[in-house]
Write a protein that holds these residues in place. Structure first.
Motif, PDB file in Angstrom:
ATOM      1  N   GLY A  88       0.843  -1.182   0.000  1.00 21.79           N
ATOM      2  CA  GLY A  88       0.000   0.000   0.000  1.00 21.79           C
ATOM      3  C   GLY A  88       0.878   1.231   0.000  1.00 21.79           C
ATOM      4  O   GLY A  88       2.113   1.133   0.053  1.00 21.79           O
ATOM      5  N   LYS A  92      -1.266  10.729  -1.790  1.00 20.15           N
ATOM      6  CA  LYS A  92      -2.619  11.275  -1.935  1.00 20.15           C
ATOM      7  C   LYS A  92      -2.533  12.698  -2.483  1.00 20.15           C
ATOM      8  O   LYS A  92      -1.633  13.461  -2.120  1.00 20.15           O
ATOM      9  N   SER A 109      -6.056   8.834  -4.112  1.00 17.57           N
ATOM     10  CA  SER A 109      -5.004   8.257  -3.284  1.00 17.57           C
ATOM     11  C   SER A 109      -4.546   6.936  -3.873  1.00 17.57           C
ATOM     12  O   SER A 109      -5.313   6.236  -4.539  1.00 17.57           O
ATOM     13  N   GLY A 111      -3.886   3.246  -3.769  1.00 15.74           N
ATOM     14  CA  GLY A 111      -4.393   2.126  -2.987  1.00 15.74           C
ATOM     15  C   GLY A 111      -3.455   0.939  -3.039  1.00 15.74           C
ATOM     16  O   GLY A 111      -2.251   1.074  -3.254  1.00 15.74           O
ATOM     17  N   ARG A 112      -4.022  -0.238  -2.887  1.00 14.67           N
ATOM     18  CA  ARG A 112      -3.210  -1.448  -2.844  1.00 14.67           C
ATOM     19  C   ARG A 112      -2.571  -1.719  -4.201  1.00 14.67           C
ATOM     20  O   ARG A 112      -3.083  -1.365  -5.252  1.00 14.67           O
ATOM     21  N   ARG A 140      -4.199   0.109  -7.747  1.00 17.75           N
ATOM     22  CA  ARG A 140      -5.503   0.762  -7.585  1.00 17.75           C
ATOM     23  C   ARG A 140      -5.304   2.219  -7.173  1.00 17.75           C
ATOM     24  O   ARG A 140      -4.467   2.527  -6.324  1.00 17.75           O
ATOM     25  N   ASN A 142      -7.628   5.040  -5.501  1.00 16.18           N
ATOM     26  CA  ASN A 142      -8.903   5.277  -4.838  1.00 16.18           C
ATOM     27  C   ASN A 142      -9.331   6.720  -5.065  1.00 16.18           C
ATOM     28  O   ASN A 142      -8.541   7.650  -4.874  1.00 16.18           O
ATOM     29  N   ASN A 155     -12.890   3.650  -7.782  1.00 20.20           N
ATOM     30  CA  ASN A 155     -11.457   3.431  -8.009  1.00 20.20           C
ATOM     31  C   ASN A 155     -11.138   3.089  -9.450  1.00 20.20           C
ATOM     32  O   ASN A 155     -11.980   2.597 -10.197  1.00 20.20           O
TER      33      ASN A 155
END
Length: 219
Positions: A88, A92, A109, A111-112, A140, A142, A155
Motif C-alpha cells: 500500500g 494522496k 489516493s 491504494g493497494r 488501484r 482510490n 477506483n
C-alpha cells in the motif's frame, strides 16, 4: 590412453564438485522466504500525457509499506526465483471538487498494489546477492468523486509491468535485508463505479518509481 584417463578423471572431479558449489550457497538466499517492505513511492502521468493542469508536472509522493514472499533456487553462484507482493502507499492528492480540470475528483489516493514476477541474481560475495526482477503489476487508485451533490468512493484499476534491480545481504543463515529500485509503467485501466459496475479497459500512460528496503527470513 594416459591422456584420455586423465581427461576423464578431471571431468569426474568437476562433476562431483558442482553439487558442492550449490550446497555452499548461503541458505539465506535459497528456499521459501517472507518479508516486510517499506520505502519511497512516487506515481505520476507518463511522458505521453499532459500533466500541466496547475502549471507544473505532478508527482504523488508517499510512503510504501507491505509484505512479499518468494522462492529462490540456487544454480552454483547464480540464483533464480519467483515472488509476489502486496503493498500500500500513503500517496494522496486533494483538489477542489468544483474545479472542472479534475472532473469532480475531490481526492485521489494510491491504494493497494499487487505484483507477481521473477528475479535472477548473482552472488557477488558469499553473503551478498545482486539481482534484477520483472513481472506484472496491478495497482488501484482510490477516488473520492462528486457529481456536485453526492460524494462517492470509486477506483481505477491499473495494469502494467514492473522492472527493478537490487542488492540483498544475508544476515546469518536464515535472515536477510535488501534494498532495491523499481520502475512500473501502467498502460491500461478500467474504472470501477460505486454500484459495482466496471467500464471497458482504456489506454493510459502512468509511471511509478519506488526505492524500497526490505527484511525477511527463510524457512
Amino acid at each position: 590412453m594416459r591422456t584420455l584417463i586423465l581427461g576423464l578423471a578431471a571431468a569426474g572431479t568437476a562433476l562431483s564438485a558442482a553439487p558442492a558449489m550449490a550446497q555452499d550457497v548461503n541458505p539465506a538466499f535459497t528456499g521459501f522466504r517472507v518479508g516486510a517492505l517499506a520505502g519511497y513511492d512516487g506515481i505520476r502521468p507518463g511522458s505521453t500525457q499532459d500533466t500541466d493542469l496547475d502549471g507544473d508536472d505532478q508527482t504523488v509522493n508517499g510512503l510504501l509499506y507491505g509484505v512479499d514472499a518468494g522462492y529462490d533456487f540456487a544454480l552454483s553462484n547464480f540464483l533464480i526465483g519467483v515472488e509476489g507482493e502486496y503493498t500500500g502507499s500513503t500517496g494522496k492528492v486533494e483538489t477542489a471538487r468544483t474545479d472542472p480540470n479534475f472532473f469532480g475528483f475531490g481526492s485521489v489516493s494510491t491504494g493497494r498494489d499487487l505484483y507477481v514476477g521473477a528475479r535472477a541474481g548473482l552472488l557477488v560475495a558469499p553473503t551478498t546477492l545482486a539481482y534484477v526482477k520483472g513481472g506484472y503489476t496491478n495497482a488501484r487508485l482510490n477516488v473520492l468523486a462528486s457529481d456536485g451533490t453526492v460524494d462517492s468512493r470509486e477506483n481505477f484499476e491499473l495494469n502494467g509491468y514492473r522492472l527493478g534491480a537490487g542488492i540483498e545481504q544475508a544476515i546469518g543463515t536464515r535472515a536477510y535485508a535488501k534494498l532495491e529500485y523499481r520502475y512500473s509503467n501502467y498502460n491500461n485501466a478500467d474504472f470501477q463505479r460505486i454500484d459495482g459496475s466496471t467500464t471497458s479497459q482504456f489506454d493510459i500512460d502512468t509511471d511509478r518509481h519506488q526505492v524500497v528496503a526490505g527484511v525477511g527470513i527463510r524457512f
